[in-house]
Design an enzyme around this catalytic site. Structure first.
Site, PDB file in Angstrom:
ATOM      1  N   GLU A 193       1.074  -1.248  -0.306  1.00 36.55           N
ATOM      2  CA  GLU A 193       0.353   0.230  -0.051  1.00 36.55           C
ATOM      3  C   GLU A 193       1.080   1.515   0.007  1.00 36.55           C
ATOM      4  O   GLU A 193       1.778   1.365   1.059  1.00 36.55           O
ATOM      5  CB  GLU A 193      -1.012   0.014   1.326  1.00 36.55           C
ATOM      6  CG  GLU A 193      -2.325  -1.057   1.253  1.00 36.55           C
ATOM      7  CD  GLU A 193      -2.785  -0.705   2.281  1.00 36.55           C
ATOM      8  OE1 GLU A 193      -3.050   0.413   2.497  1.00 36.55           O
ATOM      9  OE2 GLU A 193      -4.145  -1.538   2.268  1.00 36.55           O
ATOM     10  N   HIS A 211      -3.803   6.620   0.033  1.00 36.68           N
ATOM     11  CA  HIS A 211      -3.649   5.614   0.506  1.00 36.68           C
ATOM     12  C   HIS A 211      -4.015   4.537  -1.286  1.00 36.68           C
ATOM     13  O   HIS A 211      -4.948   4.967  -0.861  1.00 36.68           O
ATOM     14  CB  HIS A 211      -3.388   4.377   1.280  1.00 36.68           C
ATOM     15  CG  HIS A 211      -4.451   3.853   2.363  1.00 36.68           C
ATOM     16  ND1 HIS A 211      -5.257   5.293   2.416  1.00 36.68           N
ATOM     17  CD2 HIS A 211      -5.064   2.996   2.829  1.00 36.68           C
ATOM     18  CE1 HIS A 211      -6.482   4.090   3.341  1.00 36.68           C
ATOM     19  NE2 HIS A 211      -5.964   2.835   2.918  1.00 36.68           N
ATOM     20  N   HIS A 220      -5.548   0.601  -2.099  1.00 37.29           N
ATOM     21  CA  HIS A 220      -5.582  -0.504  -1.654  1.00 37.29           C
ATOM     22  C   HIS A 220      -5.221  -1.419  -3.249  1.00 37.29           C
ATOM     23  O   HIS A 220      -5.874  -1.110  -3.941  1.00 37.29           O
ATOM     24  CB  HIS A 220      -7.185  -0.943  -1.603  1.00 37.29           C
ATOM     25  CG  HIS A 220      -7.266  -0.136  -0.370  1.00 37.29           C
ATOM     26  ND1 HIS A 220      -9.021  -0.069   0.200  1.00 37.29           N
ATOM     27  CD2 HIS A 220      -7.112   0.487   0.465  1.00 37.29           C
ATOM     28  CE1 HIS A 220      -8.858   0.214   1.198  1.00 37.29           C
ATOM     29  NE2 HIS A 220      -7.354   0.632   2.269  1.00 37.29           N
ATOM     30  N   ASP A 223      -9.084   1.002   8.188  1.00 35.94           N
ATOM     31  CA  ASP A 223      -8.700   2.796   7.879  1.00 35.94           C
ATOM     32  C   ASP A 223      -9.684   3.442   8.840  1.00 35.94           C
ATOM     33  O   ASP A 223      -9.184   4.558   9.320  1.00 35.94           O
ATOM     34  CB  ASP A 223      -9.014   2.980   6.130  1.00 35.94           C
ATOM     35  CG  ASP A 223      -8.205   2.074   5.442  1.00 35.94           C
ATOM     36  OD1 ASP A 223      -7.150   2.337   5.791  1.00 35.94           O
ATOM     37  OD2 ASP A 223      -8.641   0.944   4.370  1.00 35.94           O
TER      38      ASP A 223
END
Length: 130
Positions: free
Chosen positions: A24, A83, A85, A96
């Site tokens: 990630e 970020h 995935h 999260d």
């Protein structure tokens, strides 16, 4: 609520996410806020130092501090965090939501579907992305 993300920053974000896969990626966006609209002007990629970076992220504190200082120098404020995935899901994970600490949009780049979405966490309210 809306987050304006210029195309050049959108491309940089996706480039960062692809370069880090299968880990990630993580980063922050600096810009300005007016009412319920955040406008991103600068992207700051950060190092992910989570012990399990294939399924979680933790921004390197030193890199984050340098980003904060750069924003202050440029007269910007934090307008979003992002970020990736690498294998989904498109929306925020339970982790999260549990770790959300800032009252700004959180962008999630889902590499498995090519989807980029923004949310206010921890409630997972979707933010319009323009």
């Amino acid at each position: 609520m809306r987050l304006l993300l210029p195309d050049v920053l959108r491309r940089e974000l996706w480039q960062h996410a692809r370069a880090e896969a299968p880990r990630e990626c993580v980063g922050v966006l600096g810009g300005v806020q007016a009412g319920e609209t955040w406008t991103a002007q600068t992207l700051y990629p950060l190092a992910n130092i989570d012990p399990a970076p294939e399924r979680a992220y933790l921004a390197d504190p030193g890199h984050l501090l340098r980003a904060w200082r750069a924003m202050q120098t440029e007269g910007l404020e934090l307008v979003a965090l992002y970020h990736s995935h690498p294998r989904g899901p498109t929306g925020p994970s339970a982790t999260d939501q549990a770790l959300a600490a800032y009252p700004v949009p959180y962008l999630i780049a889902d590499l498995s579907t090519g989807t980029l979405r923004a949310y206010l966490l921890p409630g997972a309210e979707e933010v319009s992305l323009g």
